[in-house]
Every structure is written in structure tokens, then in C-alpha cells.
Design a protein around this motif. Structure first.
Motif, PDB file in Angstrom:
ATOM      1  N   VAL A 178      20.429  17.443  76.959  1.00 47.61           N
ATOM      2  CA  VAL A 178      19.088  17.537  77.532  1.00 47.61           C
ATOM      3  C   VAL A 178      18.330  18.766  77.017  1.00 47.61           C
ATOM      4  O   VAL A 178      17.152  18.930  77.286  1.00 47.61           O
ATOM      5  N   GLY A 179      19.012  19.626  76.252  1.00 51.50           N
ATOM      6  CA  GLY A 179      18.340  20.782  75.664  1.00 51.50           C
ATOM      7  C   GLY A 179      18.791  22.127  76.191  1.00 51.50           C
ATOM      8  O   GLY A 179      18.097  23.131  76.015  1.00 51.50           O
ATOM      9  N   LYS A 180      19.969  22.196  76.819  1.00 52.10           N
ATOM     10  CA  LYS A 180      20.456  23.467  77.375  1.00 52.10           C
ATOM     11  C   LYS A 180      20.599  24.540  76.312  1.00 52.10           C
ATOM     12  O   LYS A 180      20.245  25.696  76.526  1.00 52.10           O
ATOM     13  N   THR A 181      21.151  24.142  75.158  1.00 49.36           N
ATOM     14  CA  THR A 181      21.419  25.125  74.111  1.00 49.36           C
ATOM     15  C   THR A 181      20.131  25.714  73.570  1.00 49.36           C
ATOM     16  O   THR A 181      20.014  26.935  73.371  1.00 49.36           O
ATOM     17  N   TYR A 182      19.128  24.875  73.310  1.00 47.70           N
ATOM     18  CA  TYR A 182      17.838  25.374  72.830  1.00 47.70           C
ATOM     19  C   TYR A 182      17.173  26.246  73.890  1.00 47.70           C
ATOM     20  O   TYR A 182      16.621  27.303  73.578  1.00 47.70           O
ATOM     21  N   ALA A 183      17.218  25.806  75.143  1.00 52.74           N
ATOM     22  CA  ALA A 183      16.609  26.585  76.214  1.00 52.74           C
ATOM     23  C   ALA A 183      17.275  27.956  76.327  1.00 52.74           C
ATOM     24  O   ALA A 183      16.597  28.980  76.489  1.00 52.74           O
ATOM     25  N   THR A 184      18.594  27.995  76.214  1.00 55.07           N
ATOM     26  CA  THR A 184      19.324  29.257  76.317  1.00 55.07           C
ATOM     27  C   THR A 184      18.944  30.200  75.182  1.00 55.07           C
ATOM     28  O   THR A 184      18.675  31.391  75.402  1.00 55.07           O
ATOM     29  N   GLY A 185      18.923  29.687  73.954  1.00 56.05           N
ATOM     30  CA  GLY A 185      18.594  30.524  72.806  1.00 56.05           C
ATOM     31  C   GLY A 185      17.164  31.040  72.829  1.00 56.05           C
ATOM     32  O   GLY A 185      16.912  32.220  72.543  1.00 56.05           O
ATOM     33  N   ILE A 186      16.221  30.171  73.185  1.00 54.40           N
ATOM     34  CA  ILE A 186      14.818  30.587  73.228  1.00 54.40           C
ATOM     35  C   ILE A 186      14.569  31.576  74.365  1.00 54.40           C
ATOM     36  O   ILE A 186      13.838  32.568  74.203  1.00 54.40           O
ATOM     37  N   LEU A 187      15.190  31.353  75.523  1.00 50.54           N
ATOM     38  CA  LEU A 187      15.030  32.289  76.636  1.00 50.54           C
ATOM     39  C   LEU A 187      15.628  33.646  76.282  1.00 50.54           C
ATOM     40  O   LEU A 187      15.049  34.700  76.607  1.00 50.54           O
ATOM     41  N   ALA A 188      16.769  33.658  75.603  1.00 50.75           N
ATOM     42  CA  ALA A 188      17.380  34.924  75.174  1.00 50.75           C
ATOM     43  C   ALA A 188      16.454  35.656  74.211  1.00 50.75           C
ATOM     44  O   ALA A 188      16.286  36.882  74.298  1.00 50.75           O
ATOM     45  N   ARG A 189      15.856  34.916  73.308  1.00 46.53           N
ATOM     46  CA  ARG A 189      14.930  35.519  72.353  1.00 46.53           C
ATOM     47  C   ARG A 189      13.717  36.116  73.062  1.00 46.53           C
ATOM     48  O   ARG A 189      13.230  37.191  72.711  1.00 46.53           O
TER      49      ARG A 189
END
Length: 226
Positions: free
Chosen positions: A15-26
Motif C-alpha cells: 500500500v506504500g509503507k516503504t515510500y511513506a517511511t522514506g519520504i517522511l524520514a527525508r
């Protein structure tokens, strides 16, 4: 220093957890915070966590010393399935205290630890523990990733209901705009969730995750908050 842990889960797998995690970290790093991402359990890999690798790409940084030491992904299993099944197939056992200690070590050095789970809230870690049990026991605030695909309203509300029953704080719901499916359903789903959160979860933020194609490799990205 003891950093804040935010647990990132989703209404389903892919559902996009990995992208959400990386973008939020950035985004947090761009705001001047020290931040590290962690993957609770990775399946379908061998030597390195593909999700941690994606986090680093989205953050625009190389692998960290914590990555190399295994702190950011304590368990990696070869078969792409639920953690309990993957561990069994590899002849191993998941000790949740190993994950907790790794997270606590990261908290000593970073203001934020973004801990990405595997799949959704009801994914079993083993035959005695679900992901939601671990989140509750550790008292981690949750970031729930959803999308506009058909069925997302049902899955999102069920996840939120489970959090309310378990007394879990939902920091925010991230609405993933990628991939596009049906614009009418996507728009209606977003508006429904916007109104639902406003009435039922007024302290929970709604954030929009930009389309995957709009992620530039070397520029600041943010997840807008409504």
C-alpha cells in the motif's frame, strides 16, 4: 537522548509503507532532525533489506553504520510471505525482544526512529503475537498508510477501529496517491476519510503522499498535512 519512535503500518501489503517511511524520514531530516528508519521484519530477501535500501535511496543517503550492523533490520527471511511463515520456512524463531533492543539502541542516537512493519496491523509475528500487539505493548504512536483503491475505506476503518479497541494513538493517516486506479473512487475515498477523521479522530492528521513519479532523486520532498 531518547528518540521518538513512530510505527508505520498499512491497511494491507503493497500500500506504500516503504515510500511513506522514506519520504517522511527525508522530510524530518530536511527540517533539521536526526532520523533513522528501521524495518521490523523483512521477508523475501537474503543479505540486505530491500525496504531499508529504498529508504536510503529516498532519503538520499548511503547505508549507515547501523544498517551494516543489522540494527535497522534485525530479521531478514528469504521467502516473501508473512513473518511467521517466513521464519518457519527458514528454520528460525523471531524474538521480539531483539527488535526492541535494536530500536532502543537507535533511540540513543536519533531524534526519530521510523519503524516500518510488515504488511498490516493483524500480520502475525508468530503464532502468539500480531503486529498490533507489539505496537500496543511498546506504546508506539502509529502512522497508518492507506490509498484510494477500491476497498480502502473498509480496510482503513477496520484498522482504525482495531487501534481504538487496543488504545493505540494514531498520529496520522497517510493517503497514498500512487498508483492511480479510478479517479472517481480515489477522490471519493479521500473526501470520505477526510470527513471521517475530522469527526472520529480529530487529533489524527491526514497527509497526502505524492505520486511515485514525482519523487525527484535529489530534491526536498514533503508529505503535506491537511
Amino acid at each position: 537522548m531518547k528518540g521518538k519512535v513512530l510505527f508505520i503500518s498499512g491497511i494491507d501489503t503493497n500500500v506504500g509503507k516503504t515510500y511513506a517511511t522514506g519520504i517522511l524520514a527525508r522530510q524530518l531530516a530536511a527540517e533539521g532532525h536526526t532520523v533513522i528508519t528501521q524495518k521490523m521484519i523483512q521477508t523475501g530477501c537474503t543479505d540486505i533489506s530491500e525496504d531499508i535500501e529504498m529508504h536510503r535511496q529516498l532519503m538520499g543517503i548511503p547505508f549507515t553504520e547501523e544498517d551494516k550492523a543489522g540494527l535497522t533490520c534485525p530479521y531478514i527471511f528469504t521467502y516473501p510471505c508473512s513473518p511467521h511463515m517466513a521464519a518457519e520456512r527458514d528454520g528460525r524463531r523471531i524474538d521480539l525482544s531483539v527488535i526492541t533492543r535494536a530500536t532502543q539502541e537507535l533511540q540513543k542516537h536519533y531524534e526519530y526512529v521510523l519503524l516500518e512493519g510488515a504488511g498490516g496491523l493483524m500480520v502475525p509475528n508468530d503464532f502468539h503475537s500480531l503486529a498490533i500487539d507489539y505496537i500496543r505493548e511498546q506504546n508506539y504512536p502509529l502512522i497508518l498508510v492507506t490509498s484510494g483503491k477500491l476497498g480502502s475505506i473498509n480496510h482503513t476503518l477496520l484498522s482504525l477501529y482495531a487501534c481504538r479497541q487496543q488504545g493505540i494513538q494514531v498520529d496520522s493517516v497517510i493517503y497514498n496517491l500512487y498508483p492511480h486506479t479510478d479517479q472517481l473512487i480515489e477522490d471519493n475515498t479521500l473526501e470520505y476519510l477526510r470527513q471521517y477523521l475530522r469527526h472520529e479522530w480529530p487529533d489524527t492528521h491526514l497527509r497526502l503522499l505524492p505520486e511515485k513519479s514525482s519523487y525527484p532523486p535529489h530534491s526536498e520532498m514533503a508529505i503535506p498535512t491537511e
